[in-house]
Structures are given as structure tokens and as C-alpha cells.
Design a protein around this motif. Structure first.
Motif, PDB file in Angstrom:
ATOM      1  N   VAL A  79       0.804  -1.199   0.007  1.00  0.00           N
ATOM      2  CA  VAL A  79       0.022  -0.034  -0.122  1.00  0.00           C
ATOM      3  C   VAL A  79       0.928   1.148   0.090  1.00  0.00           C
ATOM      4  N   GLU A  80       1.849   1.212   0.763  1.00  0.00           N
ATOM      5  CA  GLU A  80       2.949   2.369   0.880  1.00  0.00           C
ATOM      6  C   GLU A  80       3.692   2.706  -0.519  1.00  0.00           C
ATOM      7  N   CYS A  81       4.080   1.558  -1.031  1.00  0.00           N
ATOM      8  CA  CYS A  81       4.791   1.525  -2.259  1.00  0.00           C
ATOM      9  C   CYS A  81       3.756   2.469  -3.467  1.00  0.00           C
ATOM     10  N   LEU A  82       2.619   1.937  -3.559  1.00  0.00           N
ATOM     11  CA  LEU A  82       1.650   2.233  -4.444  1.00  0.00           C
ATOM     12  C   LEU A  82       1.397   3.940  -4.085  1.00  0.00           C
ATOM     13  N   TRP A  83       1.289   4.303  -2.760  1.00  0.00           N
ATOM     14  CA  TRP A  83       1.047   5.494  -2.228  1.00  0.00           C
ATOM     15  C   TRP A  83       2.112   6.683  -2.875  1.00  0.00           C
ATOM     16  N   LEU A  84       3.235   5.918  -2.535  1.00  0.00           N
ATOM     17  CA  LEU A  84       4.539   6.691  -3.168  1.00  0.00           C
ATOM     18  C   LEU A  84       4.678   6.929  -4.409  1.00  0.00           C
ATOM     19  N   ASN A  85       4.300   6.065  -5.249  1.00  0.00           N
ATOM     20  CA  ASN A  85       4.439   6.014  -6.780  1.00  0.00           C
ATOM     21  C   ASN A  85       3.251   6.979  -7.124  1.00  0.00           C
TER      22      ASN A  85
ATOM     23  N   SER B 163      -4.396   6.926  -6.908  1.00  0.00           N
ATOM     24  CA  SER B 163      -3.800   5.370  -6.777  1.00  0.00           C
ATOM     25  C   SER B 163      -5.093   4.867  -6.661  1.00  0.00           C
ATOM     26  N   ALA B 164      -4.984   3.565  -7.109  1.00  0.00           N
ATOM     27  CA  ALA B 164      -6.057   2.508  -6.772  1.00  0.00           C
ATOM     28  C   ALA B 164      -5.358   1.172  -6.610  1.00  0.00           C
ATOM     29  N   PHE B 165      -5.802   0.388  -5.674  1.00  0.00           N
ATOM     30  CA  PHE B 165      -5.411  -1.132  -5.365  1.00  0.00           C
ATOM     31  C   PHE B 165      -6.224  -1.918  -5.331  1.00  0.00           C
ATOM     32  N   PHE B 166      -6.246  -3.030  -6.173  1.00  0.00           N
ATOM     33  CA  PHE B 166      -7.146  -4.072  -6.446  1.00  0.00           C
ATOM     34  C   PHE B 166      -6.349  -5.207  -5.821  1.00  0.00           C
ATOM     35  N   ALA B 167      -7.168  -6.139  -5.010  1.00  0.00           N
ATOM     36  CA  ALA B 167      -6.556  -7.555  -4.511  1.00  0.00           C
ATOM     37  C   ALA B 167      -7.631  -8.349  -4.521  1.00  0.00           C
ATOM     38  N   LEU B 168      -7.116  -9.709  -4.878  1.00  0.00           N
ATOM     39  CA  LEU B 168      -7.927 -10.786  -4.789  1.00  0.00           C
ATOM     40  C   LEU B 168      -8.256 -11.177  -3.219  1.00  0.00           C
TER      41      LEU B 168
ATOM     42  N   ARG C 281      -4.871  -1.841   5.536  1.00  0.00           N
ATOM     43  CA  ARG C 281      -6.185  -1.310   5.413  1.00  0.00           C
ATOM     44  C   ARG C 281      -6.262   0.023   6.321  1.00  0.00           C
ATOM     45  N   GLU C 282      -5.592  -0.061   7.649  1.00  0.00           N
ATOM     46  CA  GLU C 282      -5.552   1.266   8.313  1.00  0.00           C
ATOM     47  C   GLU C 282      -4.501   2.125   7.562  1.00  0.00           C
ATOM     48  N   ARG C 283      -3.650   1.794   7.165  1.00  0.00           N
ATOM     49  CA  ARG C 283      -2.694   2.823   6.710  1.00  0.00           C
ATOM     50  C   ARG C 283      -3.044   3.376   5.309  1.00  0.00           C
ATOM     51  N   ALA C 284      -3.982   2.612   4.339  1.00  0.00           N
ATOM     52  CA  ALA C 284      -4.543   3.001   3.303  1.00  0.00           C
ATOM     53  C   ALA C 284      -5.487   4.129   3.612  1.00  0.00           C
ATOM     54  N   ASP C 285      -6.362   3.979   4.957  1.00  0.00           N
ATOM     55  CA  ASP C 285      -7.190   4.990   5.254  1.00  0.00           C
ATOM     56  C   ASP C 285      -6.694   6.272   5.417  1.00  0.00           C
ATOM     57  N   THR C 286      -5.378   6.146   6.274  1.00  0.00           N
ATOM     58  CA  THR C 286      -4.753   7.311   6.657  1.00  0.00           C
ATOM     59  C   THR C 286      -4.164   7.931   5.590  1.00  0.00           C
ATOM     60  N   LEU C 287      -3.553   7.098   4.462  1.00  0.00           N
ATOM     61  CA  LEU C 287      -3.053   7.937   3.227  1.00  0.00           C
ATOM     62  C   LEU C 287      -3.892   8.309   2.104  1.00  0.00           C
ATOM     63  N   GLY C 288      -5.294   7.868   2.337  1.00  0.00           N
ATOM     64  CA  GLY C 288      -6.317   8.006   1.434  1.00  0.00           C
ATOM     65  C   GLY C 288      -6.223   7.117  -0.064  1.00  0.00           C
ATOM     66  N   VAL C 289      -5.726   5.795   0.464  1.00  0.00           N
ATOM     67  CA  VAL C 289      -5.480   4.815  -0.794  1.00  0.00           C
ATOM     68  C   VAL C 289      -6.814   4.062  -0.881  1.00  0.00           C
ATOM     69  N   PRO C 290      -7.182   4.157  -2.352  1.00  0.00           N
ATOM     70  CA  PRO C 290      -8.521   3.336  -2.333  1.00  0.00           C
ATOM     71  C   PRO C 290      -8.157   2.047  -2.671  1.00  0.00           C
ATOM     72  N   LEU C 291      -8.922   1.248  -1.732  1.00  0.00           N
ATOM     73  CA  LEU C 291      -8.708  -0.261  -1.726  1.00  0.00           C
ATOM     74  C   LEU C 291      -9.963  -0.812  -2.465  1.00  0.00           C
ATOM     75  N   PHE C 292      -9.742  -2.028  -3.198  1.00  0.00           N
ATOM     76  CA  PHE C 292     -10.922  -2.659  -3.806  1.00  0.00           C
ATOM     77  C   PHE C 292     -10.666  -4.124  -3.608  1.00  0.00           C
ATOM     78  N   VAL C 293     -11.572  -5.154  -3.659  1.00  0.00           N
ATOM     79  CA  VAL C 293     -11.282  -6.431  -3.532  1.00  0.00           C
ATOM     80  C   VAL C 293     -11.918  -6.898  -4.966  1.00  0.00           C
TER      81      VAL C 293
ATOM     82  N   LEU D  99     -13.823   7.355  -4.836  1.00  0.00           N
ATOM     83  CA  LEU D  99     -13.355   7.191  -6.219  1.00  0.00           C
ATOM     84  C   LEU D  99     -14.245   6.623  -6.963  1.00  0.00           C
ATOM     85  N   SER D 100     -14.912   5.809  -6.458  1.00  0.00           N
ATOM     86  CA  SER D 100     -16.109   5.205  -7.289  1.00  0.00           C
ATOM     87  C   SER D 100     -17.168   6.214  -7.632  1.00  0.00           C
ATOM     88  N   ARG D 101     -17.509   7.182  -6.736  1.00  0.00           N
ATOM     89  CA  ARG D 101     -18.748   7.815  -6.910  1.00  0.00           C
ATOM     90  C   ARG D 101     -18.264   9.038  -7.694  1.00  0.00           C
ATOM     91  N   SER D 102     -17.069   9.306  -7.753  1.00  0.00           N
ATOM     92  CA  SER D 102     -16.595  10.896  -8.284  1.00  0.00           C
ATOM     93  C   SER D 102     -16.036  10.511  -9.749  1.00  0.00           C
TER      94      SER D 102
END
Length: 118
Positions: free
Chosen positions: A57-63, A71-76, A84-96, A113-116
Motif C-alpha cells: 500500500v505504501e509503495c503504491l501511495w509513493l508512486n 492511486s487505486a489498489f485491487f487485490a484478490l 487497511r489502516e494505513r490506506a485509510d490514513t494515506l487516502g489510498v482506495p482499496l478494492f477487492v 473514487l467510485s462515486r466521483s
């Protein structure tokens, strides 16, 4: 979901649907796990059998930060609690990605992100 390519394709279609029309799969091997790029966007698709960790999550946010992009992160397999906590703090959208490949938002930034429009 059969292959990583299928997951990447599902993520591309979803991102296009929410407004990132020019998102494409990165050429060659992903840089720092980033599989998708578009104007103002970097995204990662993770098909590991373990939940994505905080480092991913942090690597994606830094990129995204270095490119002034969203950014957007998709994980199976979902996300570790700390990720999840760090993503919330950094504002990184997480999708499953569910077994059919449909992305589902799992945190507030992903809902936003989904709504805007992009």
C-alpha cells in the motif's frame, strides 16, 4: 478469476467505467508492482493468496505521490488489517476483486473514487 491478466483486465474495465478512460496495462514487467497507468492514475493489481500488506500500500501511495496521480489498489485476497489502516490514513482506495472479477470498494477512499468522475 483465471489469470493475473484477467484481473488486470477487470480492473482496467472498472477504472474506465468510473472515468479513467485512457488507463492501460503497463508495458513489460511492472515497476514497483504497478500494473496500470493512465493520465493522473497509477494502480496495482495483486493476485497473491495472502492479503496485501502495508508495504504494498505504501509503495503504491509513493508512486502515485511522485507522479501527482490518484492511486487505486485491487487485490484478490483482500488486505491485512495494518494495510487497511494505513490506506485509510494515506487516502489510498482499496478494492477487492471477487471470484467473478468484479471490483468492490472496501474503504472510504475507494467509495469516494467510485462515486466521483475522474
Amino acid at each position: 478469476m483465471a489469470t493475473k491478466g484477467d484481473a488486470v483486465h477487470a480492473a482496467v474495465l472498472y477504472l474506465r467505467e468510473i472515468g479513467f478512460r485512457d488507463v492501460v496495462r503497463s508495458d513489460g514487467e511492472p515497476v514497483a508492482g504497478i500494473d496500470l497507468r493512465g493520465p493522473g492514475l497509477v494502480a496495482q493489481v495483486e493476485l497473491g493468496t495472502r492479503p496485501a500488506d502495508v508495504r504494498a500500500v505504501e509503495c503504491l501511495w509513493l508512486n502515485a505521490l511522485s507522479e501527482s496521480a490518484v492511486s487505486a489498489f485491487f487485490a484478490l485476497a483482500g488486505y491485512a488489517d495494518e494495510a487497511r489502516e494505513r490506506a485509510d490514513t494515506l487516502g489510498v482506495p482499496l478494492f477487492v476483486l471477487d471470484p467473478t472479477g468484479a471490483p468492490r470498494p472496501v474503504n472510504g477512499p475507494a467509495d469516494d473514487l467510485s462515486r466521483s468522475p475522474a
